[in-house]
Scaffold this motif. Structure first.
Motif, PDB file in Angstrom:
ATOM      1  N   TYR A 119       0.830  -1.203   0.000  1.00  8.80           N
ATOM      2  CA  TYR A 119       0.000   0.000   0.000  1.00  8.80           C
ATOM      3  C   TYR A 119       0.867   1.256   0.000  1.00  8.80           C
ATOM      4  O   TYR A 119       1.751   1.405   0.835  1.00  8.80           O
ATOM      5  N   GLY A 120       0.580   2.136  -0.928  1.00  5.51           N
ATOM      6  CA  GLY A 120       1.271   3.418  -0.998  1.00  5.51           C
ATOM      7  C   GLY A 120       0.256   4.531  -1.185  1.00  5.51           C
ATOM      8  O   GLY A 120      -0.925   4.290  -1.418  1.00  5.51           O
ATOM      9  N   MET A 121       0.697   5.752  -1.098  1.00  6.30           N
ATOM     10  CA  MET A 121      -0.200   6.894  -1.212  1.00  6.30           C
ATOM     11  C   MET A 121      -0.687   7.109  -2.648  1.00  6.30           C
ATOM     12  O   MET A 121      -1.753   7.660  -2.866  1.00  6.30           O
ATOM     13  N   GLN A 122       0.088   6.660  -3.634  1.00  4.14           N
ATOM     14  CA  GLN A 122      -0.302   6.843  -5.032  1.00  4.14           C
ATOM     15  C   GLN A 122      -0.701   5.551  -5.723  1.00  4.14           C
ATOM     16  O   GLN A 122      -1.564   5.545  -6.594  1.00  4.14           O
ATOM     17  N   THR A 181      -7.152   6.546  -5.630  1.00  7.77           N
ATOM     18  CA  THR A 181      -7.973   7.758  -5.732  1.00  7.77           C
ATOM     19  C   THR A 181      -8.516   8.101  -4.352  1.00  7.77           C
ATOM     20  O   THR A 181      -8.700   9.262  -4.030  1.00  7.77           O
ATOM     21  N   SER A 182      -8.760   7.059  -3.554  1.00  4.07           N
ATOM     22  CA  SER A 182      -9.138   7.221  -2.153  1.00  4.07           C
ATOM     23  C   SER A 182      -8.904   5.885  -1.455  1.00  4.07           C
ATOM     24  O   SER A 182      -8.899   4.834  -2.102  1.00  4.07           O
ATOM     25  N   ARG A 183      -8.724   5.938  -0.156  1.00  2.13           N
ATOM     26  CA  ARG A 183      -8.522   4.707   0.603  1.00  2.13           C
ATOM     27  C   ARG A 183      -9.781   3.827   0.498  1.00  2.13           C
ATOM     28  O   ARG A 183      -9.683   2.616   0.373  1.00  2.13           O
ATOM     29  N   ARG A 184     -10.926   4.453   0.506  1.00  2.00           N
ATOM     30  CA  ARG A 184     -12.192   3.723   0.401  1.00  2.00           C
ATOM     31  C   ARG A 184     -12.266   2.947  -0.917  1.00  2.00           C
ATOM     32  O   ARG A 184     -12.693   1.788  -0.943  1.00  2.00           O
ATOM     33  N   GLN A 238      -4.539   2.487   9.678  1.00  2.00           N
ATOM     34  CA  GLN A 238      -5.889   2.965   9.360  1.00  2.00           C
ATOM     35  C   GLN A 238      -6.463   2.186   8.172  1.00  2.00           C
ATOM     36  O   GLN A 238      -7.624   1.769   8.192  1.00  2.00           O
ATOM     37  N   PHE A 239      -5.646   1.996   7.161  1.00  2.00           N
ATOM     38  CA  PHE A 239      -6.068   1.238   5.979  1.00  2.00           C
ATOM     39  C   PHE A 239      -6.457  -0.185   6.366  1.00  2.00           C
ATOM     40  O   PHE A 239      -7.509  -0.686   5.969  1.00  2.00           O
ATOM     41  N   LEU A 284     -10.006  -2.195   5.972  1.00  2.00           N
ATOM     42  CA  LEU A 284     -10.084  -3.445   5.228  1.00  2.00           C
ATOM     43  C   LEU A 284     -10.656  -4.558   6.104  1.00  2.00           C
ATOM     44  O   LEU A 284     -11.480  -5.357   5.643  1.00  2.00           O
ATOM     45  N   ARG A 285     -10.259  -4.614   7.365  1.00  2.00           N
ATOM     46  CA  ARG A 285     -10.774  -5.641   8.286  1.00  2.00           C
ATOM     47  C   ARG A 285     -12.284  -5.539   8.458  1.00  2.00           C
ATOM     48  O   ARG A 285     -12.965  -6.549   8.629  1.00  2.00           O
TER      49      ARG A 285
END
Length: 139
Positions: free
Chosen positions: A8-11, A34-37, A76-77, A81-82
């Motif tokens: 997982y990365g920011m981009q 585009t978003s974590r969601r 947070q990610f 996901l959990r």
């Protein structure tokens, strides 16, 4: 049981999966963030579609093992996901995997493709995970 690795990365988010027996890893894809969601939704779909039984997520820490700025974002990610999927999720040390991926791709004659680096980094993490599990079963 198939296992998924997530870098997982920011981009970008690199994804690798194992074969159904959990012995061989292969790069799968790279998602643009585009978003974590959005990433959580896409991973949830892939987990269902590919019948993933376990997920490892790269845990970024400094070379000395100290947390980094990204550590909090990863937690947070993983929390999001959990809530979305019903499989085990495990944090996995990802130190130097991107650098190793760059070196591997360069040795293969593949020019620097950022999306490929993320997939290969996820694949490297998954290879390490599978090797560790195999060694632990042999003991």
């Amino acid at each position: 049981m198939r296992i998924m690795a997530v870098d997982y990365g920011m981009q970008r988010v690199g994804i690798a999966v194992s074969d159904p027996h959990g012995t061989i890893s292969q790069p799968l894809s790279t998602l643009k963030v585009t978003s974590r969601r959005h990433v959580v939704e896409r991973l949830s779909s892939l987990i269902t579609e590919l019948e993933i039984g376990h997920v490892i997520v790269g845990y970024p820490c400094a070379l000395d093992g100290a947390p980094t700025e990204m550590t909090k974002k990863i937690k947070q990610f993983v929390g999001q996901l959990r809530k979305k999927v019903n499989v085990g999720i495990e944090l996995w040390d990802e130190r130097l995997t991107s650098k190793y991926a760059q070196t591997t791709l360069k040795a293969m004659g593949i020019r620097r493709h950022k999306s490929k680096i993320d997939q290969v980094a996820a694949c490297i993490m998954l290879d390490e995970y599978l090797s560790t599990k195999k060694r632990n079963r042999a003991l």
